[in-house]
Design an enzyme around this catalytic site. Sequence first.
Site, PDB file in Angstrom:
ATOM      1  N   SER A 139       0.864  -1.185   0.000  1.00  0.00           N
ATOM      2  CA  SER A 139       0.000   0.000   0.000  1.00  0.00           C
ATOM      3  C   SER A 139       0.895   1.227   0.000  1.00  0.00           C
ATOM      4  O   SER A 139       2.042   1.163   0.481  1.00  0.00           O
ATOM      5  CB  SER A 139      -0.872   0.013   1.267  1.00  0.00           C
ATOM      6  OG  SER A 139      -1.497   1.278   1.409  1.00  0.00           O
ATOM      7  N   TYR A 152      -1.687  -0.402  10.454  1.00  0.00           N
ATOM      8  CA  TYR A 152      -1.723  -0.771   9.037  1.00  0.00           C
ATOM      9  C   TYR A 152      -0.461  -0.284   8.310  1.00  0.00           C
ATOM     10  O   TYR A 152       0.162  -1.038   7.554  1.00  0.00           O
ATOM     11  CB  TYR A 152      -2.981  -0.174   8.408  1.00  0.00           C
ATOM     12  CG  TYR A 152      -3.145  -0.454   6.933  1.00  0.00           C
ATOM     13  CD1 TYR A 152      -3.549  -1.710   6.484  1.00  0.00           C
ATOM     14  CD2 TYR A 152      -2.919   0.534   5.985  1.00  0.00           C
ATOM     15  CE1 TYR A 152      -3.723  -1.970   5.119  1.00  0.00           C
ATOM     16  CE2 TYR A 152      -3.081   0.284   4.622  1.00  0.00           C
ATOM     17  CZ  TYR A 152      -3.491  -0.964   4.201  1.00  0.00           C
ATOM     18  OH  TYR A 152      -3.663  -1.224   2.858  1.00  0.00           O
TER      19      TYR A 152
HETATM   20  P1  NAP Z   1     -11.508  -5.743   0.660  1.00  0.00           P
HETATM   21  O1  NAP Z   1     -12.492  -5.206  -0.314  1.00  0.00           O
HETATM   22  O2  NAP Z   1     -11.812  -5.652   2.109  1.00  0.00           O
HETATM   23  O3  NAP Z   1     -11.156  -7.249   0.262  1.00  0.00           O
HETATM   24  C1  NAP Z   1     -10.212  -7.969   1.030  1.00  0.00           C
HETATM   25  C2  NAP Z   1     -10.630  -9.416   1.103  1.00  0.00           C
HETATM   26  O4  NAP Z   1      -9.707 -10.099   1.984  1.00  0.00           O
HETATM   27  C3  NAP Z   1     -12.028  -9.594   1.730  1.00  0.00           C
HETATM   28  O5  NAP Z   1     -12.772 -10.522   0.971  1.00  0.00           O
HETATM   29  C4  NAP Z   1     -11.727 -10.119   3.122  1.00  0.00           C
HETATM   30  O6  NAP Z   1     -12.743 -10.941   3.663  1.00  0.00           O
HETATM   31  C5  NAP Z   1     -10.465 -10.912   2.870  1.00  0.00           C
HETATM   32  N1  NAP Z   1      -9.741 -11.208   4.108  1.00  0.00           N
HETATM   33  C6  NAP Z   1      -9.715 -10.481   5.272  1.00  0.00           C
HETATM   34  N2  NAP Z   1      -8.976 -11.121   6.192  1.00  0.00           N
HETATM   35  C7  NAP Z   1      -8.545 -12.273   5.621  1.00  0.00           C
HETATM   36  C8  NAP Z   1      -7.790 -13.364   6.091  1.00  0.00           C
HETATM   37  N3  NAP Z   1      -7.326 -13.408   7.351  1.00  0.00           N
HETATM   38  N4  NAP Z   1      -7.540 -14.386   5.242  1.00  0.00           N
HETATM   39  C9  NAP Z   1      -8.022 -14.367   3.979  1.00  0.00           C
HETATM   40  N5  NAP Z   1      -8.765 -13.368   3.479  1.00  0.00           N
HETATM   41  C10 NAP Z   1      -9.024 -12.329   4.290  1.00  0.00           C
HETATM   42  O7  NAP Z   1     -10.083  -5.021   0.461  1.00  0.00           O
HETATM   43  P2  NAP Z   1      -9.348  -4.405  -0.818  1.00  0.00           P
HETATM   44  O8  NAP Z   1      -9.548  -2.946  -0.771  1.00  0.00           O
HETATM   45  O9  NAP Z   1      -9.685  -5.170  -2.032  1.00  0.00           O
HETATM   46  O10 NAP Z   1      -7.839  -4.675  -0.377  1.00  0.00           O
HETATM   47  C11 NAP Z   1      -7.084  -5.767  -0.862  1.00  0.00           C
HETATM   48  C12 NAP Z   1      -5.613  -5.524  -0.533  1.00  0.00           C
HETATM   49  O11 NAP Z   1      -5.193  -4.285  -1.100  1.00  0.00           O
HETATM   50  C13 NAP Z   1      -5.318  -5.431   0.956  1.00  0.00           C
HETATM   51  O12 NAP Z   1      -4.066  -6.029   1.232  1.00  0.00           O
HETATM   52  C14 NAP Z   1      -5.245  -3.946   1.206  1.00  0.00           C
HETATM   53  O13 NAP Z   1      -4.437  -3.606   2.305  1.00  0.00           O
HETATM   54  C15 NAP Z   1      -4.616  -3.477  -0.099  1.00  0.00           C
HETATM   55  N6  NAP Z   1      -4.859  -2.063  -0.394  1.00  0.00           N
HETATM   56  C16 NAP Z   1      -6.125  -1.600  -0.624  1.00  0.00           C
HETATM   57  C17 NAP Z   1      -6.316  -0.259  -0.924  1.00  0.00           C
HETATM   58  C18 NAP Z   1      -7.659   0.322  -1.242  1.00  0.00           C
HETATM   59  O14 NAP Z   1      -7.786   1.551  -1.349  1.00  0.00           O
HETATM   60  N7  NAP Z   1      -8.699  -0.449  -1.424  1.00  0.00           N
HETATM   61  C19 NAP Z   1      -5.218   0.608  -0.955  1.00  0.00           C
HETATM   62  C20 NAP Z   1      -3.952   0.103  -0.708  1.00  0.00           C
HETATM   63  C21 NAP Z   1      -3.783  -1.236  -0.436  1.00  0.00           C
HETATM   64  P3  NAP Z   1     -13.894 -10.268   4.602  1.00  0.00           P
HETATM   65  O15 NAP Z   1     -14.562  -9.239   3.752  1.00  0.00           O
HETATM   66  O16 NAP Z   1     -14.770 -11.430   4.952  1.00  0.00           O
HETATM   67  O17 NAP Z   1     -13.165  -9.679   5.769  1.00  0.00           O
END
Ligand code: NAP
Length: 246
Positions: A139, A152
Amino acid sequence: MQLKNKVAIVTGAKQGIGLGIALALAKAGCHVVVSDLDQTGCDKAATKIKKPGIKTLAVACDVAKKSEVDNLISKTLKEFGRLDILVNNAGIFPFVPFADMTEADWDKVQEVNLKGAFLCAQAAVKKMKAGSKIVNISSIASLVGFEGLVHYCASKGGVNGFTRALALELAAKKINVNAVAPGAIETPGATTAMTKEMRQGTIAAIPWKRMGTPDDIAQAVVFLASNQADYITGQVLVVDGGWTLR
Ligand code: NAP
């Protein structure tokens, strides 16, 4: 980008960035193992990804639990006989002011975001051959600070260090390890975490004047997972519409 018949695991792939990555890898020709916390979510995502010539496998796995990670890898090997690409995407970003942050809040974030990548990579590497790729989803919070996300930011800084050190160790095996550092991306997780005001302020601060899409991140991952990135290792590729340029 052609990744025909490669086998890829994507964690946290039922929605958001992980689903975008799984879709893009399948479009590039990969067979994809869709993994997330719940089986129903994995099954639904696998159905969305399925297309002629592409096999999918849906495996529930909490990346913070070693036994579940070992099961994910062994089911992948049983089904496909190989593992070429691991995308450590599963991550959580619960906003908590530092003064209110409990030890449990801190531990949970490190366990999913950092220990999860360690467990998955360690189990995967045992089965990976030369030319395989690991891509960690970091991130921009690994590079700049965000209020309410001290745990985080620390975990994602850890992911960058993990990426560099593992890349060094795995160079001898010719396994590439890189990270993609997204900016603000439209996902279910981000929508839940951000208020309308936060979202407006974020878009105003991004030179590209929009939030990113999961596919913006997926294209960078597909590149790093391909043999066009064979000589790139230990790097963190920022994909943020220019947000961290000023
Ligand atoms: P998201 O929409 O919350 O999707 C993340 C998925 O990971 C969800 O389905 C969640 O399940 C699952 N998860 C949570 N804990 C887990 C575990 N212990 N084992 C396996 N799966 C798990 O998030 P996203 O925005 O797509 O983010 C994905 C990645 O990108 C993350 O690493 C995040 O830090 C990174 N990121 C995101 C952003 C952003 O702006 N969106 C920016 C920078 C980095 P539940 O929903 O059931 O909890």
